[in-house]
Design an enzyme around this catalytic site. Sequence first.
Site, mmCIF file in Angstrom:
data_model
loop_
_atom_site.group_PDB
_atom_site.id
_atom_site.type_symbol
_atom_site.label_atom_id
_atom_site.label_comp_id
_atom_site.label_asym_id
_atom_site.label_seq_id
_atom_site.Cartn_x
_atom_site.Cartn_y
_atom_site.Cartn_z
ATOM 1 N N TYR A 54 0.829 -1.205 0.000
ATOM 2 C CA TYR A 54 0.000 0.000 0.000
ATOM 3 C C TYR A 54 0.867 1.260 0.000
ATOM 4 C CZ TYR A 54 -2.972 3.570 2.285
ATOM 5 O OH TYR A 54 -3.632 4.716 2.631
ATOM 6 N N ASP A 83 -1.103 -5.703 9.719
ATOM 7 C CA ASP A 83 -2.224 -4.849 9.327
ATOM 8 C C ASP A 83 -3.352 -5.762 8.865
ATOM 9 O OD1 ASP A 83 -4.033 -3.366 7.716
ATOM 10 O OD2 ASP A 83 -2.534 -1.801 7.408
ATOM 11 N N ILE A 89 -6.713 -4.746 8.478
ATOM 12 C CA ILE A 89 -7.883 -3.860 8.368
ATOM 13 C C ILE A 89 -8.918 -4.356 7.352
ATOM 14 C CG2 ILE A 89 -6.496 -1.878 9.062
ATOM 15 C CD1 ILE A 89 -6.641 -0.864 6.197
ATOM 16 N N LYS A 101 -12.523 -0.067 6.590
ATOM 17 C CA LYS A 101 -12.744 -0.951 5.442
ATOM 18 C C LYS A 101 -13.849 -1.968 5.706
ATOM 19 C CE LYS A 101 -9.217 1.212 3.765
ATOM 20 N NZ LYS A 101 -9.383 2.302 2.777
#
Length: 485
Positions: A155, A240, A242, A279
């Site tokens: 990302y 991460d 999410i 998200k």
Amino acid sequence: MVSISKNNQKQQLLSKIATNDGHGENSPYFDGWKAYANNPFHLTDNPNGVIQMGLAENQLCFDLIQEWVVNNPKASICTVEGAENFQDIAIFQDYHGLPEFRQAVARFMEKVRGDRVTFDPNRIVMSGGATGAHEMLAFCLADPGDAFLVPTPYYPGFDRDLRWRTGVQLFPVVCESCNDFKVTKKALEEAYEKAQQSNIKIKGLLINNPSNPLGTLLDKDTLRDIVTFINSKNIHLVCDEIYAATVFDQPRFISVSEIVEDMIECNKDLIHIVYSLSKDLGFPGFRVGIVYSYNDTVVSIARKMSSFGLVSTQTQHLLASMLSDEIFIDKFIAESSERLGERQGMFTKGLAEVGISTLKSNAGLFFWMDLRRLLKEATFDGELELWRIIINEVKLNVSPGCSFHCSEPGWFRVCFANMDDETMRIALKRISYFVLQPKGLNNIAAIKKQCSRRKLQISLSFRRLDHEFMNSPAHSPMNSPLVRT
């Protein structure tokens, strides 16, 4: 004496952090957003504008959220029914967060992970979105100049979140398409060794599971290898997670929390999870980020740091009530998964019909599109050349792989959950027109040369195409259950 420009004089009055390029806005990833902002597509007001396919938002279940809010007015302190709680919520709250909020978030995290693990509400630290959570962890775990290993592609926002204000570096773990960009023990060891040779101190490994931009999951064996690797090097692991509730097909999501519970030889002090509601629930505007650490000292330090980016108590109060409604949450998770799967399937099938392949994926709000065969030359310059055509002529904001530090040119991330059904169909029509026009697949160079001459022609073609779609009874916006009211 050499004169100094007014701009340089102004910059000298400001800090180096404020005036450097660390935020990363000069990348193609953000340039695509700017192109959309300057000419945003709208079904009726601007049907020839740029369609936003570079923003990973989950807008497919807002009708369920809206229904819950209408049916639960006491959850908000800004309604007649909930105003009696206004004073208690509006006054100062400490940065631990409302107890009912932390308990509800912990329970939601358990549900998303199939109730296979439990989370301690006292280990939950609030932050202003996952952006703030990542920066907070970077401040806790590393000093300026230290580095985190990160598998590629990753990302683009990580360059901002972890590096800009902390001085921390990101060191790539190169993953390749030959094995679907999977993280391997060999790639991890090679990256670590290369960093050592460059005298870069590695303090941790950052993984994104499910992956942004790939939309893929890490399997149990890979996660075990990762945990074993960080333990052998005595470095931290930041996970991460999410996109944990965006999985819409098998295999199921496996959290690192499941792995560390099963592993006997594992130093839990090295394990940290970043989570948010941006998200999975589609609430990026609420700025709800979470750090969950198994390290007591990190929890204590992060909680002190969280005072710079707390979640408003009004938001905590509302979400505590919503997340505690287990019947609603069960329904939401199931329905969101189904709608994401349907949308991703429609999009990838439409692309396949015109010869465009995508990396097989089963999670996330995006997929990884393979346009290598459309490149004039197999370089990142060739990738950007193609991307500019897609942005400026096809009027689609898809994100080029180079902005995700992909090791191979020709890959693009496509976001599919931030639009209604009609916009999706128009986006597919535009791609089809572009790919299937005469000499399309093998003559991108010729297309580029003709772009300026054919600008009006292309614009009129899209206008006719969009008009045709807009006026087709079968594709009327009113027929789509996902169009927002």
